[in-house]
Design a protein around this motif. Structure first.
Motif, short mmCIF file in Angstrom:
data_model
loop_
_atom_site.label_atom_id
_atom_site.label_comp_id
_atom_site.label_asym_id
_atom_site.label_seq_id
_atom_site.Cartn_x
_atom_site.Cartn_y
_atom_site.Cartn_z
N LEU A 1 19.71 -27.52 28.42
CA LEU A 1 18.99 -27.88 27.19
C LEU A 1 18.71 -29.38 27.10
O LEU A 1 17.65 -29.78 26.60
CB LEU A 1 19.79 -27.42 25.96
CG LEU A 1 19.81 -25.92 25.71
CD1 LEU A 1 20.72 -25.58 24.55
CD2 LEU A 1 18.40 -25.40 25.47
N ILE A 2 19.61 -30.19 27.58
CA ILE A 2 19.39 -31.65 27.58
C ILE A 2 18.16 -31.97 28.42
O ILE A 2 17.33 -32.77 28.04
CB ILE A 2 20.63 -32.40 28.07
CG1 ILE A 2 21.76 -32.31 27.05
CG2 ILE A 2 20.31 -33.86 28.38
CD1 ILE A 2 23.09 -32.83 27.54
N THR A 3 18.05 -31.30 29.57
CA THR A 3 16.89 -31.54 30.42
C THR A 3 15.61 -31.10 29.73
O THR A 3 14.60 -31.81 29.75
CB THR A 3 17.04 -30.76 31.75
OG1 THR A 3 18.21 -31.22 32.39
CG2 THR A 3 15.85 -30.97 32.64
N ARG A 4 15.62 -29.94 29.10
CA ARG A 4 14.42 -29.43 28.44
C ARG A 4 14.02 -30.28 27.24
O ARG A 4 12.84 -30.46 26.98
CB ARG A 4 14.65 -27.98 27.97
CG ARG A 4 14.80 -27.02 29.10
CD ARG A 4 13.47 -26.86 29.79
NE ARG A 4 13.62 -25.97 30.93
CZ ARG A 4 12.90 -26.02 32.01
NH1 ARG A 4 11.96 -26.92 32.12
NH2 ARG A 4 13.10 -25.20 32.99
N MET A 5 14.98 -30.80 26.51
CA MET A 5 14.68 -31.57 25.31
C MET A 5 14.18 -32.98 25.67
O MET A 5 13.42 -33.57 24.92
CB MET A 5 15.90 -31.66 24.41
CG MET A 5 16.27 -30.31 23.82
SD MET A 5 17.80 -30.36 22.88
CE MET A 5 17.20 -31.10 21.38
N SER A 6 14.61 -33.49 26.81
CA SER A 6 14.23 -34.86 27.17
C SER A 6 12.82 -34.92 27.78
O SER A 6 12.24 -35.98 27.86
CB SER A 6 15.24 -35.47 28.14
OG SER A 6 15.23 -34.77 29.35
N ASN A 7 12.29 -33.78 28.20
CA ASN A 7 10.94 -33.77 28.79
C ASN A 7 9.88 -33.60 27.75
O ASN A 7 9.79 -33.18 26.78
CB ASN A 7 10.79 -32.65 29.82
CG ASN A 7 11.57 -33.01 31.07
OD1 ASN A 7 11.79 -34.17 31.36
ND2 ASN A 7 11.99 -32.00 31.80
N GLY B 1 23.57 -27.91 35.12
CA GLY B 1 22.52 -27.51 34.20
C GLY B 1 21.49 -28.60 34.01
O GLY B 1 20.30 -28.33 33.88
N TYR B 2 21.95 -29.83 34.02
CA TYR B 2 21.05 -30.96 33.82
C TYR B 2 20.05 -31.11 34.98
O TYR B 2 18.88 -31.36 34.76
CB TYR B 2 21.87 -32.25 33.65
CG TYR B 2 21.03 -33.48 33.43
CD1 TYR B 2 20.41 -33.69 32.21
CD2 TYR B 2 20.85 -34.41 34.44
CE1 TYR B 2 19.63 -34.82 31.99
CE2 TYR B 2 20.08 -35.54 34.24
CZ TYR B 2 19.47 -35.74 33.01
OH TYR B 2 18.70 -36.84 32.80
#
Length: 90
Positions: free
Chosen positions: A84-90, A19-20
């Motif tokens: 979600l981690i990827t989306r939140m970190s961008n 997912g990441y």
């Protein structure tokens, strides 16, 4: 102990990483089929062979279905968390 670590790796770490990095859902579906197949193979190993002897095919099928459902219940949300981690970190 190694069997437990393998299950955690299969059901949590790999889907979280998938997912990441943003793997497609088609790739994730193939992964789920492979993970469920691995759980069936794991029941043939020396420890669970007692299940084959005592439960027969019904016991093995029930154990495999429980593992496949557990993989689905844990791997799906782990994939979502990685996404979600990827989306939140961008």
């Amino acid at each position: 102990m190694l069997n437990i670590v393998g299950r955690v790796f299969l059901t949590v770490i790999i889907p979280l990483y998938g997912g990441y990095v943003g793997t497609s859902l088609n790739t994730f579906d193939i992964y789920l089929v492979l993970a469920a197949s691995w759980s069936l193979w794991a029941y043939g190993q020396p420890g669970p062979q007692q299940l084959w002897q005592t439960g027969g095919w019904a016991g093995v099928l029930k154990g495999w279905l429980l593992m496949a459902v557990a993989i689905l219940l844990v791997a799906g949300p782990a994939y979502g968390v990685g996404y979600l981690i990827t989306r939140m970190s961008n």
